[in-house]
Design an enzyme around this catalytic site. Sequence first.
Site, PDB file in Angstrom:
ATOM      1  N   LYS A  52       0.834  -1.221   0.000  1.00 15.26           N
ATOM      2  CA  LYS A  52       0.000   0.000   0.000  1.00 15.26           C
ATOM      3  C   LYS A  52       0.861   1.260   0.000  1.00 15.26           C
ATOM      4  CE  LYS A  52      -2.261  -0.752   3.817  1.00 15.26           C
ATOM      5  NZ  LYS A  52      -1.649  -2.032   4.214  1.00 15.26           N
ATOM      6  N   ARG A  74      -8.458   1.589   9.839  1.00 15.36           N
ATOM      7  CA  ARG A  74      -8.011   0.214  10.044  1.00 15.36           C
ATOM      8  C   ARG A  74      -8.994  -0.570  10.908  1.00 15.36           C
ATOM      9  NH1 ARG A  74      -2.163   0.961   9.417  1.00 15.36           N
ATOM     10  NH2 ARG A  74      -1.106  -1.045   9.286  1.00 15.36           N
ATOM     11  N   ARG A  86      11.479  -6.213   3.523  1.00 16.48           N
ATOM     12  CA  ARG A  86      11.293  -4.773   3.297  1.00 16.48           C
ATOM     13  C   ARG A  86      12.336  -3.945   4.056  1.00 16.48           C
ATOM     14  NH1 ARG A  86       5.381  -2.314   3.910  1.00 16.48           N
ATOM     15  NH2 ARG A  86       5.578  -2.845   6.111  1.00 16.48           N
ATOM     16  N   ARG A 117      12.094  -1.913   9.656  1.00 18.85           N
ATOM     17  CA  ARG A 117      11.153  -1.447  10.680  1.00 18.85           C
ATOM     18  C   ARG A 117      11.022  -2.512  11.765  1.00 18.85           C
ATOM     19  NH1 ARG A 117       6.022   0.330   7.063  1.00 18.85           N
ATOM     20  NH2 ARG A 117       5.042  -0.788   8.774  1.00 18.85           N
ATOM     21  N   ARG A 148       0.731  -8.599  13.480  1.00 19.03           N
ATOM     22  CA  ARG A 148       0.107  -7.637  12.552  1.00 19.03           C
ATOM     23  C   ARG A 148      -0.909  -8.323  11.636  1.00 19.03           C
ATOM     24  NH1 ARG A 148       4.842  -4.882   9.560  1.00 19.03           N
ATOM     25  NH2 ARG A 148       3.247  -3.510   8.735  1.00 19.03           N
TER      26      ARG A 148
END
Length: 267
Positions: free
Chosen positions: A43, A122, A161, A194, A205
């Site tokens: 996203k 969310r 990532r 992160r 998550r």
Amino acid sequence: MDLPHQNDRVAWLRGPSAKCSKLPANLKSHWRLILLGAPGVGKGTQAALLALRSGACHLSTGDVFREAKSRSIREQTLAMSTALNFMTHGSLVPDAIVWQLIRERVGCLQCPRGFILDGFPRTLAQAGALKLLLESEGLALDAVVNYELPAAEIVSRLSGRRTCANCKAVFHLAAQPPHFAGVCDHCGGVLYQREDDRQESIAVRLEAYERSTAPLIEFYRRAGLLTPVIATGEPEQICARTFAALEMRPQIGVAERQAANTAMVAP
Ligand code: AMP
């Protein structure tokens, strides 16, 4: 060197007392979009590409938290340090804290550039509150893009990532490596993993997504705003697919869009 976004988004990242420095000269559209999808679906990358192409502003709640995290503890409010504690463990930040952040930044929703909301709403409570806020501000959403990806690919995307500490550009160790290991191609900043992309946070998550965020798909489908997009392939391909899906949406006027937004009701 140019940032991957068209302005510095400081009013969003730092709050309403800061002013964005640069507006694009050729404003082609003023989209008001929400991007949905599981964590790791891309996203953030898509929001940055769509912002670059359309002129709309990329509004990511996760980026606001990461910006606050880069400041000293003394500069953080109690609400913000509480939020950062939830975030570090991969859990959702409580709705009340997120909502306070959005209320303070309502000017960004009014921006003539339009907006691309990434990571907000969310939960159904956040979606319901946003609906009321947009109504009271006389704003209508154009579409809610839902990025779809198989679960196995989501985990691989999250663990590989790397994010630029300076301009927040996103890379992937295998799929989109930087030219020089650990260094951002756009601004020369340091790339880091992160905390919430570490293995132990990923499961938390994904569970939070299934429980709290996935129900928004039905919420926005009922409102006639849902635009599904398959999120496999290169970022540019996914972006082109997003534009095609948005263009294929029936062209409806402001009155109909407002009526569609008003029709949104929590299940
Ligand atoms: P993101 O960059 O969107 O993946 O967000 C990173 C983290 O920030 C999430 O895992 C949550 O801990 C927190 N966060 C961001 N946006 C929200 C939101 N709308 N509601 C609750 N928590 C959020």
